[in-house]
Design a protein around this motif. Structure first.
Motif, PDB file in Angstrom:
ATOM      1  N   ALA A 167      13.989  31.111  35.060  1.00 39.40           N
ATOM      2  CA  ALA A 167      12.918  30.226  34.574  1.00 39.40           C
ATOM      3  C   ALA A 167      12.904  30.183  33.041  1.00 39.40           C
ATOM      4  O   ALA A 167      12.672  29.130  32.439  1.00 39.40           O
ATOM      5  CB  ALA A 167      11.567  30.710  35.094  1.00 39.40           C
ATOM      6  N   ASP A 168      13.164  31.323  32.386  1.00 43.39           N
ATOM      7  CA  ASP A 168      13.242  31.335  30.918  1.00 43.39           C
ATOM      8  C   ASP A 168      14.543  30.693  30.450  1.00 43.39           C
ATOM      9  O   ASP A 168      14.571  29.895  29.512  1.00 43.39           O
ATOM     10  CB  ASP A 168      13.193  32.780  30.392  1.00 43.39           C
ATOM     11  CG  ASP A 168      11.876  33.463  30.701  1.00 43.39           C
ATOM     12  OD1 ASP A 168      10.822  32.846  30.497  1.00 43.39           O
ATOM     13  OD2 ASP A 168      11.910  34.618  31.151  1.00 43.39           O
ATOM     14  N   SER A 169      15.632  31.106  31.119  1.00 43.59           N
ATOM     15  CA  SER A 169      16.951  30.648  30.690  1.00 43.59           C
ATOM     16  C   SER A 169      17.052  29.123  30.710  1.00 43.59           C
ATOM     17  O   SER A 169      17.655  28.516  29.826  1.00 43.59           O
ATOM     18  CB  SER A 169      18.014  31.273  31.606  1.00 43.59           C
ATOM     19  OG  SER A 169      19.287  30.809  31.275  1.00 43.59           O
ATOM     20  N   ARG A 170      16.452  28.494  31.709  1.00 44.95           N
ATOM     21  CA  ARG A 170      16.538  27.035  31.803  1.00 44.95           C
ATOM     22  C   ARG A 170      15.869  26.347  30.618  1.00 44.95           C
ATOM     23  O   ARG A 170      16.185  25.210  30.296  1.00 44.95           O
ATOM     24  CB  ARG A 170      15.913  26.544  33.111  1.00 44.95           C
ATOM     25  CG  ARG A 170      16.815  26.763  34.281  1.00 44.95           C
ATOM     26  CD  ARG A 170      16.256  26.248  35.572  1.00 44.95           C
ATOM     27  NE  ARG A 170      17.198  26.533  36.638  1.00 44.95           N
ATOM     28  CZ  ARG A 170      18.269  25.783  36.915  1.00 44.95           C
ATOM     29  NH1 ARG A 170      18.501  24.677  36.239  1.00 44.95           N
ATOM     30  NH2 ARG A 170      19.109  26.132  37.866  1.00 44.95           N
ATOM     31  N   VAL A 171      14.955  27.049  29.960  1.00 42.13           N
ATOM     32  CA  VAL A 171      14.292  26.453  28.795  1.00 42.13           C
ATOM     33  C   VAL A 171      15.039  26.811  27.504  1.00 42.13           C
ATOM     34  O   VAL A 171      15.271  25.949  26.655  1.00 42.13           O
ATOM     35  CB  VAL A 171      12.820  26.933  28.701  1.00 42.13           C
ATOM     36  CG1 VAL A 171      12.136  26.328  27.467  1.00 42.13           C
ATOM     37  CG2 VAL A 171      12.056  26.574  29.965  1.00 42.13           C
ATOM     38  N   VAL A 172      15.439  28.074  27.347  1.00 38.71           N
ATOM     39  CA  VAL A 172      15.912  28.504  26.018  1.00 38.71           C
ATOM     40  C   VAL A 172      17.431  28.641  25.900  1.00 38.71           C
ATOM     41  O   VAL A 172      17.964  28.628  24.789  1.00 38.71           O
ATOM     42  CB  VAL A 172      15.226  29.826  25.583  1.00 38.71           C
ATOM     43  CG1 VAL A 172      13.737  29.614  25.416  1.00 38.71           C
ATOM     44  CG2 VAL A 172      15.524  30.975  26.527  1.00 38.71           C
ATOM     45  N   ASP A 173      18.153  28.815  27.025  1.00 39.98           N
ATOM     46  CA  ASP A 173      19.623  28.943  26.982  1.00 39.98           C
ATOM     47  C   ASP A 173      20.241  27.557  27.102  1.00 39.98           C
ATOM     48  O   ASP A 173      20.562  27.105  28.209  1.00 39.98           O
ATOM     49  CB  ASP A 173      20.130  29.795  28.143  1.00 39.98           C
ATOM     50  CG  ASP A 173      19.956  31.286  27.926  1.00 39.98           C
ATOM     51  OD1 ASP A 173      19.541  31.686  26.824  1.00 39.98           O
ATOM     52  OD2 ASP A 173      20.257  32.044  28.855  1.00 39.98           O
ATOM     53  N   VAL A 174      20.421  26.883  26.008  1.00 42.13           N
ATOM     54  CA  VAL A 174      20.879  25.492  26.068  1.00 42.13           C
ATOM     55  C   VAL A 174      22.407  25.456  26.082  1.00 42.13           C
ATOM     56  O   VAL A 174      23.062  26.073  25.249  1.00 42.13           O
ATOM     57  CB  VAL A 174      20.313  24.702  24.861  1.00 42.13           C
ATOM     58  CG1 VAL A 174      20.785  23.257  24.896  1.00 42.13           C
ATOM     59  CG2 VAL A 174      18.793  24.772  24.872  1.00 42.13           C
ATOM     60  N   ARG A 175      22.979  24.770  27.058  1.00 42.91           N
ATOM     61  CA  ARG A 175      24.425  24.554  27.227  1.00 42.91           C
ATOM     62  C   ARG A 175      25.178  25.784  27.761  1.00 42.91           C
ATOM     63  O   ARG A 175      26.401  25.802  27.781  1.00 42.91           O
ATOM     64  CB  ARG A 175      25.099  24.087  25.918  1.00 42.91           C
ATOM     65  CG  ARG A 175      24.413  22.937  25.222  1.00 42.91           C
ATOM     66  CD  ARG A 175      25.248  22.410  24.075  1.00 42.91           C
ATOM     67  NE  ARG A 175      26.148  21.365  24.520  1.00 42.91           N
ATOM     68  CZ  ARG A 175      27.350  21.127  24.005  1.00 42.91           C
ATOM     69  NH1 ARG A 175      27.834  21.892  23.081  1.00 42.91           N
ATOM     70  NH2 ARG A 175      28.093  20.149  24.458  1.00 42.91           N
ATOM     71  N   ALA A 194      10.583  25.197  24.142  1.00 44.74           N
ATOM     72  CA  ALA A 194      11.139  26.541  23.922  1.00 44.74           C
ATOM     73  C   ALA A 194      10.195  27.357  23.049  1.00 44.74           C
ATOM     74  O   ALA A 194      10.007  28.565  23.266  1.00 44.74           O
ATOM     75  CB  ALA A 194      12.520  26.438  23.263  1.00 44.74           C
ATOM     76  N   GLU A 195       9.577  26.686  22.064  1.00 45.80           N
ATOM     77  CA  GLU A 195       8.680  27.416  21.158  1.00 45.80           C
ATOM     78  C   GLU A 195       7.412  27.882  21.858  1.00 45.80           C
ATOM     79  O   GLU A 195       6.795  28.862  21.430  1.00 45.80           O
ATOM     80  CB  GLU A 195       8.366  26.569  19.926  1.00 45.80           C
ATOM     81  CG  GLU A 195       9.557  26.426  19.001  1.00 45.80           C
ATOM     82  CD  GLU A 195      10.195  27.762  18.657  1.00 45.80           C
ATOM     83  OE1 GLU A 195       9.511  28.642  18.087  1.00 45.80           O
ATOM     84  OE2 GLU A 195      11.387  27.952  18.963  1.00 45.80           O
ATOM     85  N   ASP A 196       7.006  27.218  22.942  1.00 43.63           N
ATOM     86  CA  ASP A 196       5.864  27.730  23.719  1.00 43.63           C
ATOM     87  C   ASP A 196       6.174  29.136  24.225  1.00 43.63           C
ATOM     88  O   ASP A 196       5.280  29.978  24.338  1.00 43.63           O
ATOM     89  CB  ASP A 196       5.576  26.829  24.933  1.00 43.63           C
ATOM     90  CG  ASP A 196       5.028  25.473  24.523  1.00 43.63           C
ATOM     91  OD1 ASP A 196       4.593  25.349  23.363  1.00 43.63           O
ATOM     92  OD2 ASP A 196       5.056  24.547  25.358  1.00 43.63           O
ATOM     93  N   VAL A 214      14.401  39.654  26.096  1.00 44.74           N
ATOM     94  CA  VAL A 214      13.246  39.722  26.991  1.00 44.74           C
ATOM     95  C   VAL A 214      12.111  38.955  26.322  1.00 44.74           C
ATOM     96  O   VAL A 214      11.707  39.286  25.194  1.00 44.74           O
ATOM     97  CB  VAL A 214      12.830  41.180  27.254  1.00 44.74           C
ATOM     98  CG1 VAL A 214      11.610  41.221  28.185  1.00 44.74           C
ATOM     99  CG2 VAL A 214      13.989  41.973  27.856  1.00 44.74           C
ATOM    100  N   VAL A 215      11.644  37.909  27.002  1.00 45.52           N
ATOM    101  CA  VAL A 215      10.572  37.061  26.470  1.00 45.52           C
ATOM    102  C   VAL A 215       9.288  37.414  27.206  1.00 45.52           C
ATOM    103  O   VAL A 215       9.224  37.311  28.438  1.00 45.52           O
ATOM    104  CB  VAL A 215      10.926  35.564  26.675  1.00 45.52           C
ATOM    105  CG1 VAL A 215       9.778  34.677  26.216  1.00 45.52           C
ATOM    106  CG2 VAL A 215      12.216  35.215  25.928  1.00 45.52           C
ATOM    107  N   ALA A 220      18.028  28.499  21.933  1.00 46.03           N
ATOM    108  CA  ALA A 220      16.938  28.219  20.989  1.00 46.03           C
ATOM    109  C   ALA A 220      16.614  29.427  20.107  1.00 46.03           C
ATOM    110  O   ALA A 220      16.057  29.263  19.026  1.00 46.03           O
ATOM    111  CB  ALA A 220      15.697  27.784  21.761  1.00 46.03           C
ATOM    112  N   TYR A 221      16.960  30.640  20.567  1.00 44.88           N
ATOM    113  CA  TYR A 221      16.639  31.853  19.798  1.00 44.88           C
ATOM    114  C   TYR A 221      17.860  32.391  19.071  1.00 44.88           C
ATOM    115  O   TYR A 221      17.824  33.509  18.556  1.00 44.88           O
ATOM    116  CB  TYR A 221      16.122  32.943  20.765  1.00 44.88           C
ATOM    117  CG  TYR A 221      17.071  33.132  21.926  1.00 44.88           C
ATOM    118  CD1 TYR A 221      18.222  33.896  21.792  1.00 44.88           C
ATOM    119  CD2 TYR A 221      16.865  32.447  23.125  1.00 44.88           C
ATOM    120  CE1 TYR A 221      19.134  33.988  22.823  1.00 44.88           C
ATOM    121  CE2 TYR A 221      17.768  32.547  24.157  1.00 44.88           C
ATOM    122  CZ  TYR A 221      18.905  33.324  23.998  1.00 44.88           C
ATOM    123  OH  TYR A 221      19.817  33.403  25.005  1.00 44.88           O
ATOM    124  N   CYS A 222      18.966  31.646  19.030  1.00 44.22           N
ATOM    125  CA  CYS A 222      20.246  32.202  18.550  1.00 44.22           C
ATOM    126  C   CYS A 222      20.115  32.769  17.141  1.00 44.22           C
ATOM    127  O   CYS A 222      19.634  32.103  16.229  1.00 44.22           O
ATOM    128  CB  CYS A 222      21.313  31.119  18.556  1.00 44.22           C
ATOM    129  SG  CYS A 222      22.896  31.726  17.951  1.00 44.22           S
TER     130      CYS A 222
END
Ligand code: SF4
Length: 371
Positions: free
Chosen positions: A229-237, A318-320, A265-266, A116-118
């Motif tokens: 916990a972060d990766s499961r939301v923002v690292d898609v595929r 992801a934007e949250d 780092v989020v 999501a942040y690519c």
């Protein structure tokens, strides 16, 4: 214009055909004629014999790939089912000084994953599927000459004490690129023969085929890590974080140098406890040999206003995590885009805190740079 592959596109020896994976099940290949006519182009087509080939005058001009902003189903389908073959025209190595000394000319751009942040530029619509550059011999020839011109590195720097390091994956993920073509294998082989230089790339995908490439210490893989916990939301595929960690020892044993990218780092409630847990997981999992050679980059999240708007359409959760106006400030990037990053004071405190967590939980992990 749709066209069948020209007769010359049929290779004499069958190339290995990868079974369709979750990431790639290629149905359409957009290709420049010169790329179709090259040995590498023919090899790639032979890996996907069922794909329809569509000739295009330029890999930059494929209108069908645009217009999928905010439509994630379509976006993921394009990433899975589409490849582009092109010829890399301008060959230059750019000075860097952070992840690498030099950014090598790309042998691919785009990605089959969808973080999501690519920040990889989306030049082929938001789906931005993989483009393979087929003039690999020109690119490796350019790199050999560039390395020769540098001579021996006179002084150690944070990138590497001895070798000139070339980032070969600025615009793609090389571990996935290696599912599509032998470009990454050829780059690893090229650097194996260059005692003053190393290749380097960051990755979020574990491709165990790379273990057979015999890099002899001349390729550095940087596995990107963040709390699960972060990766499961923002690292898609991508490959899961635990799988990346479990791969480190195997890649070290296979002759890679393996570094860790602690990035992005989020900052969010509870981030310190989750990063501490990740660092303890590394400490518990990695072998003494892996720890002895490890080093890390720490990069706090940079986000982007336009990307935020697009993500709201398909992945607001992801934007949250990524969009925090209370903590972030705008910054004009080199390419003129409005990025946002954590305010200077927030960022400084975050970097200091992460350094302290590394010192406490993974003291063997040298931080090459943090920003
Ligand atoms: S793996 Fe890298 S290049 Fe691919 S989508 Fe994620 S951040 Fe972008």
């Amino acid at each position: 214009m749709a066209a069948a592959p020209p007769p010359s596109a049929v290779p004499t020896a069958p190339a290995p055909v990868p079974s369709p994976t979750r990431l790639l099940d290629v149905r359409t290949v957009y290709a420049e004629p010169a790329a179709l006519d090259s040995a590498r182009g023919r090899e790639v087509l032979a890996r996907f014999p069922g794909a329809e080939v569509v000739e295009v005058s330029s890999h930059w001009k494929i209108p069908e790939l645009h217009g999928n902003e905010g439509n994630v189903d379509r976006w993921v389908r394009v990433k899975t089912e589409t490849l582009v073959l092109g010829v890399k025209k301008s060959l230059t190595a750019r000075a860097n000084g952070r992840s690498a000394d030099w950014i090598a000319p790309s042998t691919a751009n785009g990605c089959a994953m969808a973080c999501a942040y690519c920040y990889v530029p989306r030049q082929k619509g938001y789906a931005n599927p993989i483009t393979v550059f087929t003039n690999i011999e020109q690119i490796t020839g350019y790199l050999r000459r560039h390395v020769a011109r540098q001579g021996v590195k006179a002084e150690p720097d944070q990138v590497d004490p001895v070798s000139w390091v070339y980032d070969i994956g600025e615009n793609s993920d090389c571990s996935v690129d290696a599912l599509v073509s032998d470009n990454v294998a050829d780059l690893v082989a090229t650097f194996r023969g260059l005692p003053t230089a190393k290749a380097s790339f960051a990755t979020k995908y574990v491709n165990r085929q790379l273990l057979d490439l015999d890099p002899q210490g001349r390729t550095r893989i940087r596995f990107s890590l963040m709390p699960d916990a972060d990766s499961r939301v923002v690292d898609v595929r991508t490959s899961r974080v635990a799988e990346r960690i479990d791969a480190v020892d195997d890649f070290v044993e296979a002759g890679y140098e393996v570094h860790l990218n602690l990035s992005p780092v989020v900052l969010r409630e509870g981030w310190e406890a989750d990063w501490a847990q990740l660092l303890r997981q590394l400490d518990d999992t990695l072998s003494p040999a892996a720890k002895a050679q490890a080093a890390a980059e720490v990069i706090l999240l940079t986000h982007n206003r336009d990307l935020h708007q697009v993500n709201l359409g398909w992945h607001p959760k992801a934007e949250d995590l990524l969009w925090r106006p209370d903590l972030q400030q705008p910054k004009r990037s080199q390419n003129g885009q409005w990025n946002v990053r954590y305010r200077n004071d927030v960022k400084r405190a975050g970097v200091d805190r992460l350094r302290a967590l590394v010192a406490a939980h993974a003291p063997w992990l040298r931080i090459r740079y943090a920003f």
